[in-house]
Design an enzyme around this catalytic site. Structure first.
Site, PDB file in Angstrom:
ATOM      1  N   ASN A 188     108.484  93.316  -8.934  1.00 13.95           N
ATOM      2  CA  ASN A 188     109.162  94.272  -9.809  1.00 13.95           C
ATOM      3  C   ASN A 188     108.176  95.326 -10.275  1.00 13.95           C
ATOM      4  O   ASN A 188     106.978  95.211 -10.024  1.00 13.95           O
ATOM      5  CB  ASN A 188     109.713  93.543 -11.043  1.00 13.95           C
ATOM      6  CG  ASN A 188     111.020  92.803 -10.761  1.00 13.95           C
ATOM      7  OD1 ASN A 188     111.742  93.129  -9.825  1.00 13.95           O
ATOM      8  ND2 ASN A 188     111.308  91.817 -11.584  1.00 13.95           N
ATOM      9  N   HIS A 215     119.949  93.274  -8.189  1.00 15.55           N
ATOM     10  CA  HIS A 215     119.294  94.259  -7.317  1.00 15.55           C
ATOM     11  C   HIS A 215     120.260  94.843  -6.284  1.00 15.55           C
ATOM     12  O   HIS A 215     119.867  95.133  -5.148  1.00 15.55           O
ATOM     13  CB  HIS A 215     118.081  93.642  -6.602  1.00 15.55           C
ATOM     14  CG  HIS A 215     116.995  93.168  -7.522  1.00 15.55           C
ATOM     15  ND1 HIS A 215     115.914  93.941  -7.895  1.00 15.55           N
ATOM     16  CD2 HIS A 215     116.825  91.991  -8.171  1.00 15.55           C
ATOM     17  CE1 HIS A 215     115.133  93.257  -8.706  1.00 15.55           C
ATOM     18  NE2 HIS A 215     115.668  92.078  -8.896  1.00 15.55           N
ATOM     19  N   HIS A 268     112.491  87.239   0.790  1.00 10.25           N
ATOM     20  CA  HIS A 268     112.394  85.851   0.332  1.00 10.25           C
ATOM     21  C   HIS A 268     110.953  85.579  -0.106  1.00 10.25           C
ATOM     22  O   HIS A 268     110.033  85.751   0.698  1.00 10.25           O
ATOM     23  CB  HIS A 268     112.790  84.936   1.495  1.00 10.25           C
ATOM     24  CG  HIS A 268     112.705  83.476   1.178  1.00 10.25           C
ATOM     25  ND1 HIS A 268     112.700  82.984  -0.110  1.00 10.25           N
ATOM     26  CD2 HIS A 268     112.633  82.385   1.988  1.00 10.25           C
ATOM     27  CE1 HIS A 268     112.618  81.667  -0.072  1.00 10.25           C
ATOM     28  NE2 HIS A 268     112.565  81.286   1.183  1.00 10.25           N
ATOM     29  N   TYR A 306     116.425  82.393  -2.645  1.00  7.30           N
ATOM     30  CA  TYR A 306     116.524  83.566  -1.757  1.00  7.30           C
ATOM     31  C   TYR A 306     117.190  83.255  -0.418  1.00  7.30           C
ATOM     32  O   TYR A 306     117.997  84.034   0.075  1.00  7.30           O
ATOM     33  CB  TYR A 306     115.150  84.225  -1.595  1.00  7.30           C
ATOM     34  CG  TYR A 306     114.771  84.986  -2.857  1.00  7.30           C
ATOM     35  CD1 TYR A 306     114.873  86.370  -2.922  1.00  7.30           C
ATOM     36  CD2 TYR A 306     114.368  84.321  -4.005  1.00  7.30           C
ATOM     37  CE1 TYR A 306     114.557  87.059  -4.085  1.00  7.30           C
ATOM     38  CE2 TYR A 306     114.059  85.001  -5.172  1.00  7.30           C
ATOM     39  CZ  TYR A 306     114.151  86.369  -5.208  1.00  7.30           C
ATOM     40  OH  TYR A 306     113.858  87.054  -6.356  1.00  7.30           O
TER      41      TYR A 306
HETATM   42 FE1  HDD Z   1     114.912  87.819  -7.701  1.00  5.73          FE
HETATM   43  C1  HDD Z   1     116.705  89.643  -5.498  1.00  5.73           C
HETATM   44  C2  HDD Z   1     112.498  90.282  -7.770  1.00  5.73           C
HETATM   45  C3  HDD Z   1     113.309  86.171 -10.257  1.00  5.73           C
HETATM   46  C4  HDD Z   1     117.077  85.258  -7.378  1.00  5.73           C
HETATM   47  N1  HDD Z   1     114.649  89.605  -6.820  1.00  5.73           N
HETATM   48  C5  HDD Z   1     115.507  90.196  -5.921  1.00  5.73           C
HETATM   49  C6  HDD Z   1     114.986  91.446  -5.496  1.00  5.73           C
HETATM   50  C7  HDD Z   1     113.802  91.637  -6.137  1.00  5.73           C
HETATM   51  C8  HDD Z   1     113.594  90.475  -6.971  1.00  5.73           C
HETATM   52  C9  HDD Z   1     112.883  92.822  -6.018  1.00  5.73           C
HETATM   53  C10 HDD Z   1     115.670  92.406  -4.528  1.00  5.73           C
HETATM   54  C11 HDD Z   1     115.208  92.206  -3.122  1.00  5.73           C
HETATM   55  C12 HDD Z   1     115.867  93.222  -2.236  1.00  5.73           C
HETATM   56  O1  HDD Z   1     115.558  94.412  -2.386  1.00  5.73           O
HETATM   57  O2  HDD Z   1     116.688  92.798  -1.428  1.00  5.73           O
HETATM   58  N2  HDD Z   1     113.270  88.183  -8.840  1.00  5.73           N
HETATM   59  C13 HDD Z   1     112.361  89.208  -8.635  1.00  5.73           C
HETATM   60  C14 HDD Z   1     111.223  88.977  -9.495  1.00  5.73           C
HETATM   61  C15 HDD Z   1     111.456  87.836 -10.195  1.00  5.73           C
HETATM   62  C16 HDD Z   1     112.745  87.333  -9.775  1.00  5.73           C
HETATM   63  C17 HDD Z   1     109.994  89.870  -9.536  1.00  5.73           C
HETATM   64  C18 HDD Z   1     110.589  87.148 -11.203  1.00  5.73           C
HETATM   65  C19 HDD Z   1     109.324  87.115 -11.134  1.00  5.73           C
HETATM   66  N3  HDD Z   1     115.165  86.061  -8.665  1.00  5.73           N
HETATM   67  C20 HDD Z   1     114.376  85.542  -9.661  1.00  5.73           C
HETATM   68  C21 HDD Z   1     114.822  84.194  -9.987  1.00  5.73           C
HETATM   69  C22 HDD Z   1     115.887  83.925  -9.155  1.00  5.73           C
HETATM   70  C23 HDD Z   1     116.083  85.109  -8.343  1.00  5.73           C
HETATM   71  C24 HDD Z   1     114.197  83.309 -11.030  1.00  5.73           C
HETATM   72  C25 HDD Z   1     116.747  82.707  -9.043  1.00  5.73           C
HETATM   73  C26 HDD Z   1     116.414  81.528  -9.419  1.00  5.73           C
HETATM   74  N4  HDD Z   1     116.635  87.535  -6.679  1.00  5.73           N
HETATM   75  C27 HDD Z   1     117.335  86.385  -6.662  1.00  5.73           C
HETATM   76  C28 HDD Z   1     118.479  86.399  -5.686  1.00  5.73           C
HETATM   77  C29 HDD Z   1     118.354  87.819  -5.063  1.00  5.73           C
HETATM   78  C30 HDD Z   1     117.172  88.401  -5.799  1.00  5.73           C
HETATM   79  C31 HDD Z   1     119.801  86.040  -6.259  1.00  5.73           C
HETATM   80  C32 HDD Z   1     119.592  88.691  -5.070  1.00  5.73           C
HETATM   81  C33 HDD Z   1     119.667  89.309  -3.711  1.00  5.73           C
HETATM   82  C34 HDD Z   1     118.661  88.651  -2.936  1.00  5.73           C
HETATM   83  O3  HDD Z   1     118.014  87.722  -3.712  1.00  5.73           O
HETATM   84  O4  HDD Z   1     118.390  88.840  -1.772  1.00  5.73           O
HETATM   85  O5  HDD Z   1     118.330  85.395  -4.746  1.00  5.73           O
END
Ligand code: HDD
Length: 730
Positions: free
Chosen positions: A156, A83, A347, A370
């Site tokens: 999402n 993202h 988060h 997060y």
């Molecule tokens: Fe995630 C970012 C949505 C599964 C780990 N995720 C992130 C963002 C969105 C989502 C919209 C961007 C937020 C922003 O605009 O800053 N993610 C989802 C959805 C998931 C999902 C809808 C499944 C239902 N994500 C998911 C899993 C993991 C992560 C299973 C890790 C185990 N996601 C992250 C992250 C991010 C992230 C690495 C990257 C940047 C951030 O968090 O702030 O922690």
């Protein structure tokens, strides 16, 4: 330790709830100010470094130069691992009716309360500078600054996910990101490692259907649905819980672009979605979504043919209707991209009393990820103090110090319980608004395994495919043919065909045809990496079960709102000698409906109408492209038509708009321009109003009826019916 009975800082009910006012304290406006260093010294010369003589070496003593360059060198922070590319906006949320019977979350219980929000939309795979129009999932993350603290709904634009357990998230992301040896391709899933992973991951079958659908190439962030994906919990003041799925329903309907168009936009305007969101808000056309909830009573947890905890499953709207409970309006652009959109930290663990988690294993893993990611991305544990992340309510606890700490905590104590400060800050009882986790009974063994109720990976993938319109099915087949066509390793393509055949044999056969391959027979147990060898094949439920839903209207975009042309971008093609009166009439009528209308001519400046009036040109054929518009009007006028007929770019503009199934209207006096296109000879001979609304083309001398039809056509968005029978090269 003696407990105090009164609490000084109760959760505020009458707090200043305006996030904009709170952010004001941090806003810096340099208008009319003096230039200073970061330690506040006025700068006399910011254009020349300090040198030994006119042509001499630069001196180490130049603290102004060093400070400026050092700050510059550190201006970038690590981009989000997923993202990374996103756009944000401020807004407000209001609930329609008191929901206290299902949740005690205060922001959902008071229809008079306006809760500030910050929303960040994003693509997933690409880097910060990548195109908005990648075929990808879109992030839809909403931070509600409620009076009980922040609630983040980190969703999402698709309601399911690729994997059932967070432990596989790093693998998924490694597979979809550019390949590690050459960092190719950027912002695209059309490559070997992604499809290799998917072909071994049948639980992703449902999500892959969504990803290959037109949902992955939205027309606008403003025209996307949003989903919380996981099943969450609502808990009311009596402690009674129910399951809840969150939805966002856009008031403009759900619309997409064509894949060929998406690829073109990526070159012509890679900021297309970011610009669209920004421009709409600047113009006062505030994007709106209704918050929807599907609520399932605790006792109904096991009444479905799928597991509510499985994030690869939806609850079909036919089984549990979506209740629209409130509205979000985005009404203000950020002042500073970095400070707000880049530094905002979402988060899934940011919940407020009344909203709680379930044991969805994907959600549980996210709860760890997060905070962890913000620590590295935003440089330490104090990221909650960054203005955009601060709640609108005060924060008091015994956490201290760390990189970039902003708060100056007074007093001797930073621990609890304490006697020195009368045990402040104090815990808050549930009755006073303290968060209490839902008292779920868990009686289990510790295991590293998957529940059998998670084994069926295909029923809902098939439900999704079956629920698509004919055009949507074709697009899905084309998307898979494109993506797998880009895969170099034939064994990966073949394995994918085997997997697709478990979703729908016709789908697999159509993709196989494009790839020049046969569909192999791969037994499910060979594909099912996540299912233990001794599992009962009955649990895979590959075939349609009796009584199971065969179709769900809500899964197709074709049935969404089509009664407005507000903010649609319309191109009027014209040149010197244009019929100025008819041009103005059409333009005024479209603008009155809220559309954005641009006059596009061979060059910038003005054109002279046949009535000798100067008309301002908005774009030239060099600066504009049909892919940046939703519809085209061809104005009349003998000389204008002669020029446009001979202008290859104008003819290309029309051909491309036709190919992408957009509404096209023409003054009959401009027919010669249409005759120069590829599609003219393919049009039906006889035109009725019905054909016009099916084909999306109207040519008329009666401008009043033309305008009325044109407006209806634009609202219909696209005319996919003509795509196959009237395919043209463009
Ligand atoms: Fe995630 C970012 C949505 C599964 C780990 N995720 C992130 C963002 C969105 C989502 C919209 C961007 C937020 C922003 O605009 O800053 N993610 C989802 C959805 C998931 C999902 C809808 C499944 C239902 N994500 C998911 C899993 C993991 C992560 C299973 C890790 C185990 N996601 C992250 C992250 C991010 C992230 C690495 C990257 C940047 C951030 O968090 O702030 O922690």
């Amino acid at each position: 330790m003696a407990k105090k009975t009164t609490i000084k800082d109760t959760r505020p009910i009458k707090q200043d709830n305006d996030k904009t006012t709170k952010l004001e304290a941090f806003v810096a406006d340099s208008t009319g100010t003096k230039l200073t260093t970061n330690h506040g010294v006025n700068i006399n010369d910011d254009q020349n470094s300090l040198k030994a003589g006119d042509r001499g070496a630069t001196l180490l003593e130049d603290f102004i130069l060093r400070e400026k360059i050092t700050h510059f060198d550190h201006e970038r922070i690590p981009e989000r691992i997923v993202h990374a590319r996103g756009s944000g906006a401020h807004g407000v949320f209001k609930v329609y009716e008191d929901m206290s019977s299902t949740t005690r979350a205060a922001f959902l219980c008071d229809p008079g309360l306006e809760t500030p929000v910050f929303v960040r939309f994003s693509t997933v795979a690409g880097s910060r500078g990548s195109t908005d129009l990648a075929r990808d999932v879109r992030g839809f993350a909403v931070k509600f600054y409620t009076q009980e603290g922040n609630f983040d709904l980190v969703g999402n634009n698709m309601p399911v996910f690729f994997i059932q357990d967070a432990v596989k998230f790093p693998d998924l992301v490694h597979a979809v990101k550019p390949e590690p040896d050459n960092e190719i391709p950027q912002a695209a899933s059309a490559h070997d490692t992604f499809w290799d992973f998917i072909s071994h991951m049948p639980e992703s079958a449902h999500m892959v259907m969504w990803l290959m659908s037109d949902r992955a190439i939205p027309r606008s962030y403003r025209m996307m649905e949003g989903f919380g994906v996981h099943t969450f919990r609502f808990v009311n003041a009596q402690g009674v819980a129910s399951f809840v799925k969150f939805h966002w329903k856009p008031l403009l309907g759900v619309h997409s672009v064509a894949w060929d168009e998406a690829q073109n936009i990526s070159g012509k305007d890679p900021d297309f979605h970011r610009r669209d969101l920004w421009d709409a808000i600047e113009a006062g056309a505030f994007p709106e979504w209704e918050l929807g909830v599907q609520i399932v009573a605790e006792e109904d947890e096991f009444k479905f043919g799928f597991d509510l905890l499985d994030p690869t499953k939806i609850i079909p709207e036919e089984l549990v209707p979506v209740q629209r409970v409130g509205k979000m309006t985005l009404n203000r652009n950020p002042d500073n991209f970095f400070a707000e959109t880049e530094q905002v930290a979402f988060h899934v663990g940011h919940v407020v009393p009344g909203i709680d988690f379930t044991n969805d294993p994907l959600l549980q893993g996210r709860l760890f990820s997060y905070t962890d990611t913000q620590l590295i991305r935003l440089g330490g544990p104090n990221f909650h103090e960054i203005p955009i992340n601060r709640p609108v309510v005060p924060v008091h606890n015994n956490q201290r110090d760390g990189y970039m700490r902003q708060t100056i905590n007074r007093g001797k104590t930073s621990y609890g319980p304490n006697g020195i400060a009368a045990n402040d800050p104090q815990q808050v009882t549930a009755a006073d608004g303290g968060f209490v986790s839902y008292n779920e009974r868990i009686d289990a063994r510790k295991i590293r395994a998957r529940s059998r109720s998670f084994f069926d990976h295909f029923s809902q993938a098939r439900l999704f495919f079956n629920s698509q319109s004919e055009a949507e099915k074709n697009h899905l087949i084309d998307a898979l043919s494109f993506e797998l066509g880009k895969v170099k390793m034939v064994e990966v393509r073949t394995r994918m065909l085997g997997l697709l055949s478990h979703i729908d044999k016709g789908l697999a056969a159509a993709v196989a045809y494009s790839l020049g391959l046969h569909v192999p027979l791969i037994p499910l147990e060979e594909l099912n990496s996540s299912v233990p060898a001794d599992a009962d094949p009955a649990d895979y439920t590959p075939e349609q079960k009796e009584g199971e839903l065969a179709k769900s209207e809500a899964l197709s975009m074709s049935g969404t709102v089509k009664d407005t042309i507000a903010t649609r971008r319309i191109a009027i093609l014209a040149a010197d000698g244009v019929d100025g009166k008819s041009l103005s009439k059409v333009k005024d009528a479209l603008v009155a409906e809220g559309a954005i209308v641009h006059i596009i001519a061979p060059k910038l400046g003005t054109i002279l109408s046949q009535e000798d009036q100067q008309i301002q040109v908005d774009e030239s054929f060099l600066t504009a492209a049909s892919v940046l518009y939703d519809a085209v009007y061809l104005a009349g006028g003998t000389n204008s038509s002669a020029t446009l007929e001979a202008e290859a770019n104008a003819v290309h503009f029309l051909n491309e708009a036709f190919k992408h199934c957009k509404a096209i209207a023409a003054d009959v006096a401009a027919i010669q321009v249409l005759e120069a296109t590829y599609f003219y000879k393919k049009l039906p001979d006889e035109y009725s109003q019905e054909t016009v609304l099916r084909e999306g083309i109207v040519v008329s001398e009666d401008l009043s009826s033309l305008v009325a039809l044109f407006i209806r056509m634009i609202a219909l968005h696209r005319f996919w019916d003509r795509e196959v029978p009237r395919k043209i090269p463009a």
